[in-house]
Design an enzyme around this catalytic site. Structure first.
Site, PDB file in Angstrom:
ATOM      1  N   ALA A 263       0.811  -1.333   0.244  1.00  0.00           N
ATOM      2  CA  ALA A 263       0.045  -0.196   0.240  1.00  0.00           C
ATOM      3  C   ALA A 263       0.712   1.113   0.124  1.00  0.00           C
ATOM      4  CB  ALA A 263      -0.557   0.306   0.919  1.00  0.00           C
ATOM      5  N   VAL A 264       1.769   1.365   0.617  1.00  0.00           N
ATOM      6  CA  VAL A 264       2.978   2.468   0.775  1.00  0.00           C
ATOM      7  C   VAL A 264       3.401   2.746  -0.210  1.00  0.00           C
ATOM      8  CG1 VAL A 264       4.317   3.968   2.188  1.00  0.00           C
ATOM      9  CG2 VAL A 264       2.448   2.404   3.812  1.00  0.00           C
TER      10      VAL A 264
ATOM     11  N   LYS B  11       7.967   7.500  15.238  1.00  0.00           N
ATOM     12  CA  LYS B  11       6.966   7.649  14.845  1.00  0.00           C
ATOM     13  C   LYS B  11       6.753   5.081  15.240  1.00  0.00           C
ATOM     14  CE  LYS B  11       3.758   5.591  11.241  1.00  0.00           C
ATOM     15  NZ  LYS B  11       4.362   4.844  10.413  1.00  0.00           N
TER      16      LYS B  11
ATOM     17  N   ASN C 284      -8.136   1.696  14.315  1.00  0.00           N
ATOM     18  CA  ASN C 284      -7.443   2.682  15.460  1.00  0.00           C
ATOM     19  C   ASN C 284      -8.154   3.642  16.844  1.00  0.00           C
ATOM     20  OD1 ASN C 284      -5.261   1.779  14.413  1.00  0.00           O
ATOM     21  ND2 ASN C 284      -4.519   3.196  12.238  1.00  0.00           N
TER      22      ASN C 284
END
Ligand code: PAF
Length: 297
Positions: free
Chosen positions: A10-11, A175, A193
């Site tokens: 995806a990224v 992160k 989330n």
């Protein structure tokens, strides 16, 4: 620039698409052996990228590594002999510790570390949704990398906002702490989330954050636990509808990045004889879930 993206998940696909639109020549290196990979971003046109092209790899100026942390070593090592010695390598994945295990092989190359807060979701084999606008922070891993500040400008032009960070360890740890708090809990609780922004989880999140902040100090990075707790809650709110990457991995019975997230923190704590019960218990629970698949499947 001639850019190869190692790991068009995806990224990786999101960055490939955006950098292609900005005029760069993009090639992908995915697991499939087909010579083309199609990518469509949201409602955009479909683009067919070259895949596993040795010719593209040999002339690439920048290799962006977006595979899962546990795949980095096995995916990257076979490619190194084909890469020009001056080709820049940018690691852009969740978790920490992958590059340290390759330090000998990478020492003489320009190496960058980056972190991305963009949300991306692959809805089928070729379509990616940009689910949350974030930013890219890039910094140097070694001396040669310090001469590559322009890469942040390339990204800022192609996929804004992107910035050079002179102390990239600080950004990586920030992160990492977000991932330590959100990823295993959402996987264990089987929730999105957003659920973690509820008040009932605040104390647990703060304990996870405080333990990770203690470990960051051993790595020479000073972080502020209350500020980071706010950051974690804000990320949970701003990505409320998303399932975290670890939730998706565990749900689909794929190996997670736990060794490079809470596992990284647990290793530091063990080395320095510090107790971090919350991170340890999350680490062990995810490991147990992963171990149960091989026993039952
Ligand atoms: O791993 C992830 O899913 C993401 O890094 C984050 C920030 C937790 C949002 O889902």
């Amino acid at each position: 620039m001639n850019i190869t993206i190692l790991g068009p998940g995806a990224v990786g696909s999101l960055y490939a698409y955006k950098l292609h639109l900005a005029g760069h020549s993009i090639s992908l290196w995915g697991r499939t052996s087909s010579s083309k990979i199609e990518v469509t971003l949201d409602d955009g046109e479909s683009i067919a990228f070259n895949n596993q092209s040795l010719e593209d790899l040999e002339r690439c100026d920048l290799l962006v590594v977006t595979v899962k942390a546990w795949q980095v070593k096995s995916a990257l090592l076979p490619l190194l002999t084909h890469l020009h010695p001056d080709a820049i390598i940018l690691f852009l994945h969740n978790g920490m510790g992958t590059v340290d295990s390759l330090s000998e092989q990478l020492a003489h190359r320009p190496v960058l570390l980056g972190t991305s807060t963009h949300g991306a979701l692959k809805v089928n084999s070729s379509t990616v949704h940009h689910t949350g606008i974030g930013q890219t922070l890039i910094g140097a891993w070694n001396k040669k990398g310090q001469q590559c500040e322009f890469v942040a400008e390339v990204f800022d032009h192609g996929f804004s906002p992107a910035q050079w960070h002179s102390i990239i360890q600080q950004a990586l740890w920030t992160k990492l702490v977000i991932n330590c708090a959100i990823n295993p809990l959402t996987a264990i609780l089987d929730c999105r989330n957003g659920q973690l922004a509820n008040h009932e989880y605040r104390e647990q999140l703060f304990s996870i954050v405080k333990e990770a902040v203690t470990c960051a100090r051993f790595d020479g990075v000073e972080l502020d636990a209350p500020v980071l707790l706010d950051t974690v809650v804000n990320v949970a709110k701003s990505t409320a509808q998303n399932y975290s990457s670890m939730h998706q991995d565990i749900y689909n019975k794929r190996q997670s990045e736990i060794d490079f997230i809470n596992g990284y923190v647990v290793n530091i704590a063990t080395k320095h004889h510090v107790d971090i019960p919350n991170n340890l218990s999350l680490y062990q629970k995810i490991k147990q879930i992963e171990a149960s698949w091989s026993q039952h499947d």
